[in-house]
Design a protein around this motif. Structure first.
Motif, PDB file in Angstrom:
ATOM      1  N   ALA A 171       0.844  -1.194   0.000  1.00  0.00           N
ATOM      2  CA  ALA A 171       0.000   0.000   0.000  1.00  0.00           C
ATOM      3  C   ALA A 171       0.886   1.252   0.000  1.00  0.00           C
ATOM      4  CB  ALA A 171      -0.907  -0.006   1.222  1.00  0.00           C
ATOM      5  N   PRO A 172       0.481   2.284  -0.745  1.00  0.00           N
ATOM      6  CA  PRO A 172       1.263   3.531  -0.763  1.00  0.00           C
ATOM      7  C   PRO A 172       1.335   4.148   0.626  1.00  0.00           C
ATOM      8  CG  PRO A 172      -0.480   3.554  -2.421  1.00  0.00           C
ATOM      9  CD  PRO A 172      -0.687   2.343  -1.594  1.00  0.00           C
ATOM     10  N   SER A 173       2.433   4.838   0.887  1.00  0.00           N
ATOM     11  CA  SER A 173       2.554   5.556   2.160  1.00  0.00           C
ATOM     12  C   SER A 173       3.213   6.896   1.890  1.00  0.00           C
ATOM     13  CB  SER A 173       3.384   4.743   3.160  1.00  0.00           C
ATOM     14  OG  SER A 173       4.747   4.794   2.828  1.00  0.00           O
ATOM     15  N   GLU A 174       2.992   7.838   2.790  1.00  0.00           N
ATOM     16  CA  GLU A 174       3.572   9.170   2.627  1.00  0.00           C
ATOM     17  C   GLU A 174       5.091   9.149   2.731  1.00  0.00           C
ATOM     18  OE1 GLU A 174       1.749  12.073   5.156  1.00  0.00           O
ATOM     19  OE2 GLU A 174      -0.274  11.415   4.618  1.00  0.00           O
ATOM     20  N   THR A 175       5.637   8.194   3.437  1.00  0.00           N
ATOM     21  CA  THR A 175       7.084   8.137   3.610  1.00  0.00           C
ATOM     22  C   THR A 175       7.785   7.363   2.497  1.00  0.00           C
ATOM     23  OG1 THR A 175       6.844   6.208   5.052  1.00  0.00           O
ATOM     24  CG2 THR A 175       6.979   8.379   6.118  1.00  0.00           C
ATOM     25  N   HIS A 176       7.054   6.549   1.738  1.00  0.00           N
ATOM     26  CA  HIS A 176       7.662   5.754   0.662  1.00  0.00           C
ATOM     27  C   HIS A 176       6.870   5.913  -0.635  1.00  0.00           C
ATOM     28  CE1 HIS A 176      10.525   3.998   3.335  1.00  0.00           C
ATOM     29  NE2 HIS A 176       9.609   3.382   4.060  1.00  0.00           N
ATOM     30  N   LEU A 177       7.020   7.070  -1.278  1.00  0.00           N
ATOM     31  CA  LEU A 177       6.318   7.316  -2.537  1.00  0.00           C
ATOM     32  C   LEU A 177       6.829   6.414  -3.666  1.00  0.00           C
ATOM     33  CD1 LEU A 177       5.957  11.198  -2.476  1.00  0.00           C
ATOM     34  CD2 LEU A 177       4.239   9.458  -1.951  1.00  0.00           C
ATOM     35  N   ASP A 178       8.044   5.867  -3.510  1.00  0.00           N
ATOM     36  CA  ASP A 178       8.583   4.974  -4.537  1.00  0.00           C
ATOM     37  C   ASP A 178       7.700   3.739  -4.719  1.00  0.00           C
ATOM     38  OD1 ASP A 178       9.374   4.244  -1.929  1.00  0.00           O
ATOM     39  OD2 ASP A 178      11.023   3.038  -2.694  1.00  0.00           O
ATOM     40  N   ILE A 179       7.009   3.321  -3.678  1.00  0.00           N
ATOM     41  CA  ILE A 179       6.102   2.178  -3.782  1.00  0.00           C
ATOM     42  C   ILE A 179       4.966   2.506  -4.743  1.00  0.00           C
ATOM     43  CG2 ILE A 179       4.425   0.762  -2.523  1.00  0.00           C
ATOM     44  CD1 ILE A 179       6.292   1.016  -0.079  1.00  0.00           C
ATOM     45  N   LEU A 180       4.419   3.701  -4.643  1.00  0.00           N
ATOM     46  CA  LEU A 180       3.345   4.127  -5.533  1.00  0.00           C
ATOM     47  C   LEU A 180       3.838   4.190  -6.983  1.00  0.00           C
ATOM     48  CD1 LEU A 180       0.458   5.116  -5.929  1.00  0.00           C
ATOM     49  CD2 LEU A 180       1.281   7.428  -5.467  1.00  0.00           C
ATOM     50  N   VAL A 181       5.019   4.741  -7.194  1.00  0.00           N
ATOM     51  CA  VAL A 181       5.583   4.835  -8.543  1.00  0.00           C
ATOM     52  C   VAL A 181       5.796   3.443  -9.127  1.00  0.00           C
ATOM     53  CG1 VAL A 181       7.586   5.567  -9.899  1.00  0.00           C
ATOM     54  CG2 VAL A 181       6.644   7.087  -8.141  1.00  0.00           C
ATOM     55  N   GLY A 182       6.384   2.549  -8.359  1.00  0.00           N
ATOM     56  CA  GLY A 182       6.604   1.184  -8.831  1.00  0.00           C
ATOM     57  C   GLY A 182       5.313   0.476  -9.172  1.00  0.00           C
ATOM     58  N   SER A 183       4.302   0.660  -8.344  1.00  0.00           N
ATOM     59  CA  SER A 183       3.008   0.029  -8.595  1.00  0.00           C
ATOM     60  C   SER A 183       2.333   0.618  -9.835  1.00  0.00           C
ATOM     61  CB  SER A 183       2.089   0.191  -7.384  1.00  0.00           C
ATOM     62  OG  SER A 183       2.643  -0.487  -6.276  1.00  0.00           O
ATOM     63  N   ALA A 184       2.604   1.875 -10.108  1.00  0.00           N
ATOM     64  CA  ALA A 184       1.982   2.537 -11.263  1.00  0.00           C
ATOM     65  C   ALA A 184       2.631   2.151 -12.587  1.00  0.00           C
ATOM     66  CB  ALA A 184       2.034   4.055 -11.086  1.00  0.00           C
ATOM     67  N   ILE A 185       3.931   1.886 -12.604  1.00  0.00           N
ATOM     68  CA  ILE A 185       4.593   1.635 -13.889  1.00  0.00           C
ATOM     69  C   ILE A 185       4.838   0.169 -14.198  1.00  0.00           C
ATOM     70  CG2 ILE A 185       5.669   3.909 -13.961  1.00  0.00           C
ATOM     71  CD1 ILE A 185       8.305   2.578 -13.160  1.00  0.00           C
ATOM     72  N   GLU A 235       0.004   1.491 -22.835  1.00  0.00           N
ATOM     73  CA  GLU A 235      -1.188   0.685 -22.577  1.00  0.00           C
ATOM     74  C   GLU A 235      -1.060  -0.216 -21.350  1.00  0.00           C
ATOM     75  OE1 GLU A 235      -4.270   0.555 -24.225  1.00  0.00           O
ATOM     76  OE2 GLU A 235      -3.515   2.451 -25.044  1.00  0.00           O
ATOM     77  N   TYR A 236       0.118  -0.809 -21.143  1.00  0.00           N
ATOM     78  CA  TYR A 236       0.262  -1.853 -20.130  1.00  0.00           C
ATOM     79  C   TYR A 236       1.289  -1.554 -19.041  1.00  0.00           C
ATOM     80  CZ  TYR A 236      -2.009  -4.334 -23.953  1.00  0.00           C
ATOM     81  OH  TYR A 236      -2.857  -4.694 -24.951  1.00  0.00           O
ATOM     82  N   GLY A 237       2.098  -0.529 -19.198  1.00  0.00           N
ATOM     83  CA  GLY A 237       3.186  -0.286 -18.262  1.00  0.00           C
ATOM     84  C   GLY A 237       4.348  -1.215 -18.561  1.00  0.00           C
ATOM     85  N   ASN A 238       5.334  -1.203 -17.713  1.00  0.00           N
ATOM     86  CA  ASN A 238       6.486  -2.082 -17.879  1.00  0.00           C
ATOM     87  C   ASN A 238       6.116  -3.450 -17.331  1.00  0.00           C
ATOM     88  OD1 ASN A 238       8.885  -3.493 -17.730  1.00  0.00           O
ATOM     89  ND2 ASN A 238      10.078  -1.731 -17.098  1.00  0.00           N
ATOM     90  N   MET A 239       5.988  -4.425 -18.219  1.00  0.00           N
ATOM     91  CA  MET A 239       5.597  -5.781 -17.816  1.00  0.00           C
ATOM     92  C   MET A 239       6.817  -6.675 -17.665  1.00  0.00           C
ATOM     93  SD  MET A 239       2.359  -6.274 -20.344  1.00  0.00           S
ATOM     94  CE  MET A 239       3.269  -5.741 -21.789  1.00  0.00           C
ATOM     95  N   TRP A 240       7.972  -6.099 -17.562  1.00  0.00           N
ATOM     96  CA  TRP A 240       9.212  -6.831 -17.418  1.00  0.00           C
ATOM     97  C   TRP A 240       9.433  -7.723 -18.634  1.00  0.00           C
ATOM     98  CZ3 TRP A 240       9.555  -8.282 -11.496  1.00  0.00           C
ATOM     99  CH2 TRP A 240       9.272  -7.149 -10.746  1.00  0.00           C
ATOM    100  N   SER A 241       9.790  -8.973 -18.447  1.00  0.00           N
ATOM    101  CA  SER A 241      10.183  -9.817 -19.581  1.00  0.00           C
ATOM    102  C   SER A 241       9.121  -9.976 -20.670  1.00  0.00           C
ATOM    103  CB  SER A 241      10.665 -11.183 -19.097  1.00  0.00           C
ATOM    104  OG  SER A 241       9.662 -11.873 -18.402  1.00  0.00           O
ATOM    105  N   PRO A 242       7.822 -10.114 -20.382  1.00  0.00           N
ATOM    106  CA  PRO A 242       6.860 -10.260 -21.480  1.00  0.00           C
ATOM    107  C   PRO A 242       6.722  -9.024 -22.369  1.00  0.00           C
ATOM    108  CG  PRO A 242       5.938 -11.144 -19.462  1.00  0.00           C
ATOM    109  CD  PRO A 242       7.198 -10.407 -19.094  1.00  0.00           C
ATOM    110  N   SER A 243       7.216  -7.880 -21.913  1.00  0.00           N
ATOM    111  CA  SER A 243       7.100  -6.652 -22.711  1.00  0.00           C
ATOM    112  C   SER A 243       7.624  -6.840 -24.126  1.00  0.00           C
ATOM    113  CB  SER A 243       7.855  -5.493 -22.041  1.00  0.00           C
ATOM    114  OG  SER A 243       7.280  -5.155 -20.810  1.00  0.00           O
TER     115      SER A 243
END
Length: 167
Positions: free
Chosen positions: A42-56, A110-118
């Protein structure tokens, strides 16, 4: 292979190309699957990187079959893997022009970074767009192309591709 991240599909293509070329008649199935939700927090105010990672980043799966010397009576090849190695191909500076990045940008949008299947999603987008626009080849009428997969540390998988004619 596992835990290799974004460059795994390119690495699997390189290894499958070698297997198929050295085993006449062989066909190699590559399946890439990435599950980002297991890392979700879950996103938190102290760790915005979690939100960014979840978004991309996103969950995804894709599969391709790799072979050598296709039987065109029963098989319909889409791309030829001309060369594959972990290095930069000399004189390939024209392989990542703006036109050649259309499919990549579309898939990431459309899909974000899907890692290897990209990688497989981008190749499929090129194939579909080529057919829709009536292009002469599966690679949007552009030939040759360069596929790059970036991985842990500074690992770079490089594959030179040629498109096959569309029907």
């Amino acid at each position: 292979m596992y835990q290799q991240g974004c460059f795994t599909a390119a690495q699997a293509l390189r290894l499958s190309k070698d297997l198929a070329e050295n085993n006449p008649g062989a066909r190699v199935l590559i399946v890439c699957s990435e599950n980002m939700t297991v890392c979700f927090r879950a996103p938190s105010e102290t760790h915005l990187d979690i939100l960014v990672g979840s978004a991309i980043f996103s969950d995804s799966a894709a599969a391709v079959i790799v072979g050598a010397d296709p039987d065109t009576a029963t098989e319909r090849p889409l791309f030829q893997l001309v060369s594959a190695e972990q290095c930069i191909v000399p004189d390939s500076d024209g392989g990542i022009t703006k036109d050649k990045l259309r499919a990549t940008r579309h898939v990431l949008t459309e899909y974000g970074n899907m890692w290897s299947p990209s990688v497989f999603f981008v190749l499929d987008e090129m194939r579909r767009r080529s057919a829709k626009e009536g292009k002469a080849t599966t690679g949007e009428g552009l030939d040759p192309g360069v596929l790059f997969g970036f991985g842990p540390g500074v690992t770079i998988e490089t594959i030179v591709l040629r498109s096959f004619a569309t029907d």
